[in-house]
Design an enzyme around this catalytic site. Structure first.
Site, PDB file in Angstrom:
ATOM      1  CG  HIS A  62     -21.425  75.696 158.178  1.00  0.00           C
ATOM      2  ND1 HIS A  62     -21.070  74.889 157.547  1.00  0.00           N
ATOM      3  CD2 HIS A  62     -22.447  76.847 157.553  1.00  0.00           C
ATOM      4  CE1 HIS A  62     -22.076  74.711 156.512  1.00  0.00           C
ATOM      5  NE2 HIS A  62     -22.774  75.598 156.635  1.00  0.00           N
ATOM      6  CG  ASP A  86     -25.358  73.664 154.202  1.00  0.00           C
ATOM      7  OD1 ASP A  86     -25.229  73.591 155.807  1.00  0.00           O
ATOM      8  OD2 ASP A  86     -24.872  74.495 153.235  1.00  0.00           O
ATOM      9  CG  ASP A 137     -38.636  81.837 146.975  1.00  0.00           C
ATOM     10  OD1 ASP A 137     -37.921  82.820 147.465  1.00  0.00           O
ATOM     11  OD2 ASP A 137     -39.395  82.706 145.681  1.00  0.00           O
ATOM     12  N   GLY A 138     -37.597  81.412 150.136  1.00  0.00           N
ATOM     13  CA  GLY A 138     -37.226  82.352 151.278  1.00  0.00           C
ATOM     14  C   GLY A 138     -38.113  83.957 150.960  1.00  0.00           C
ATOM     15  CG  ASP A 155     -25.953  78.825 154.645  1.00  0.00           C
ATOM     16  OD1 ASP A 155     -24.827  79.589 153.832  1.00  0.00           O
ATOM     17  OD2 ASP A 155     -25.873  78.640 155.894  1.00  0.00           O
TER      18      ASP A 155
END
Lengths: 283, 283
Positions: A62, A86, A137-138, A155
């Site tokens: 990260h 996350d 959905d990206g 990511d």
């Protein structure tokens, strides 16, 4: 009882972690989600059986996916995270006070919910007022934006299953369009070592290299990922990742990191010769 | 039948490789020696069950333990290797034509013999006329030399079992004495990640730091070693590992490497912040 989580890094290589307890098991529309408790790594998130993060070493991934581009854009205002349910990437970006808003687009709300409950170390960030979560959905989300973001962080999971669309030429082209004129896209870029990972890395790099004028690869030591040698892509419309880093501004921010630092930033772009060779093959 | 070699990286973490065939199993006065054949990594040498090298990734370790100091001393004449009975370190040093002789001191002749027979990729070097093998205790050997070597490479096993003496203050002090006035000592320096490895690393660094005026740590990605993040120590009487590297001379030698390159040389000394912190604790 002995309980072990095992991930096959290749058909012939296994990595296993002793588990104290399975804290959560769920099945969403998209994937299987598990959260495990371990002595060596703390809590662990897996998706479809693949290790995504552990509490012990998630700081490496990260920090490296965020502070490398942020040192070039320390005054970024608008950040888009694709994936990252996350919350770890959002947590690091939130450390920059100049960031006004983070759009986080993850296809799977159940991942975010499970992490909120069991891995607050990363997921507490999702409830920050500057973070807006979009559970969709990206690949579709990104189509609607133009000249909107300073920084896009991809990511994603690996390029099979729900993450597949985030490794396509169409997606990278739309990221380019959604970025401002001096925008940067950073993505998790697989690994150079085992053949299947290395092939995925080449495929991604080829497409990003074709979509952006500046496209470089950098690396980190991530002990729980296959081979421990993980790559990130830095793609930019204007800025060179090392020459254009704004160290004075970045250092003034006094962000305390555990892996990342300015010297390591430059060092991370110095790739082993065999990695340079497979990268060059597709440029 | 499924045959798997498993190494415990910690009591809670296992790394396993599918084995096609056990080629050799021996027991010397000092340790158990096995050579295994695998599909993913080629042949594998283990000592007392710990993975020492694989044909697939040994180039990383052997290039990094040799070319980093040799780029600072491209005209070294006299080189001492302590340990390194597999021959990989000697192979890389032999690529420098100016090296007149290599003394290789390994306590265990059976390791060298097994590697000669099964892993010629590294061990063929042991039969080069410039290599003189001494099968004896490195700790005792080194006591007899003063102002003798340009470069000492400590290519040891871990600091328990037969390798233990090669991590002592007495040993490092004797290496200092055996080196010429501009000499360099490089050693395998364990890993920063898992607690037991990290402790061994700190202990070694503390002692080397006390013995040499210049003492730095550098890193490499070694997929088959615990955590994949491995360290080396660079200790020197006179030369700084980056400022004093002789790139023009080194490049003229046209040594083809697969991991090492001059940019990566500098990058390898740029450590993650958490590693810098544990190193500084003992300086």
């Amino acid at each position: 009882m002995e309980l072990w989580f095992t991930e096959k890094h290749t058909p012939y290589v296994q990595f296993s972690i002793k588990i104290e307890k399975q804290l959560y098991a769920g099945k969403s529309e998209f994937q299987r989600i598990d959260i495990l408790e371990s002595r060596e790594f703390g809590r662990i998130l897996t998706l479809d059986g693949y290790l995504m993060l552990t509490e012990k070493d998630e700081f490496i991934y990260h920090e490296m996916i965020t502070h490398v581009p942020m040192s070039v854009l320390p005054h970024a205002h608008r950040v888009l995270i694709i994936g990252g349910g996350d919350g770890g990437t959002a947590r690091e970006i939130l450390r920059y006070k100049t960031v006004e808003s983070i759009d986080l687009v993850d296809i799977d709300e159940m991942v975010a919910d499970a992490c909120r409950r069991y891995i607050p170390q990363t997921a507490a960030s999702l409830d920050d007022p500057r973070v807006k979560c979009h559970f969709e959905d990206g690949l579709k989300y990104i189509r609607h934006y133009e000249n909107e973001y300073d920084l896009i962080i991809v990511d994603s999971t690996d390029p099979f299953g729900p993450g597949e669309g985030l490794f396509t030429k169409e997606f990278y082209g739309n990221c380019y369009k959604a970025l401002k004129d001096d925008g940067i896209m950073v993505n998790q870029h697989e690994s150079p070592f085992y053949p299947a990972d290395s092939y995925a890395m080449q495929r991604a790099h080829k497409r990003i290299f074709a979509s952006f004028p500046i496209s470089r690869i950098y690396q980190a030591h991530i002990p729980t990922y296959p081979s421990g040698h993980w790559l990130f892509g830095f793609a930019s419309k204007k800025y060179h990742p090392i020459i254009d880093a704004r160290w004075q501004e970045w250092k003034k921010l006094a962000i305390k990191t555990r892996y990342y630092n300015p010297k390591l930033h430059a060092g991370a772009f110095a790739l082993p010769t065999y990695v340079e060779d497979i990268v060059r093959e597709v440029e």
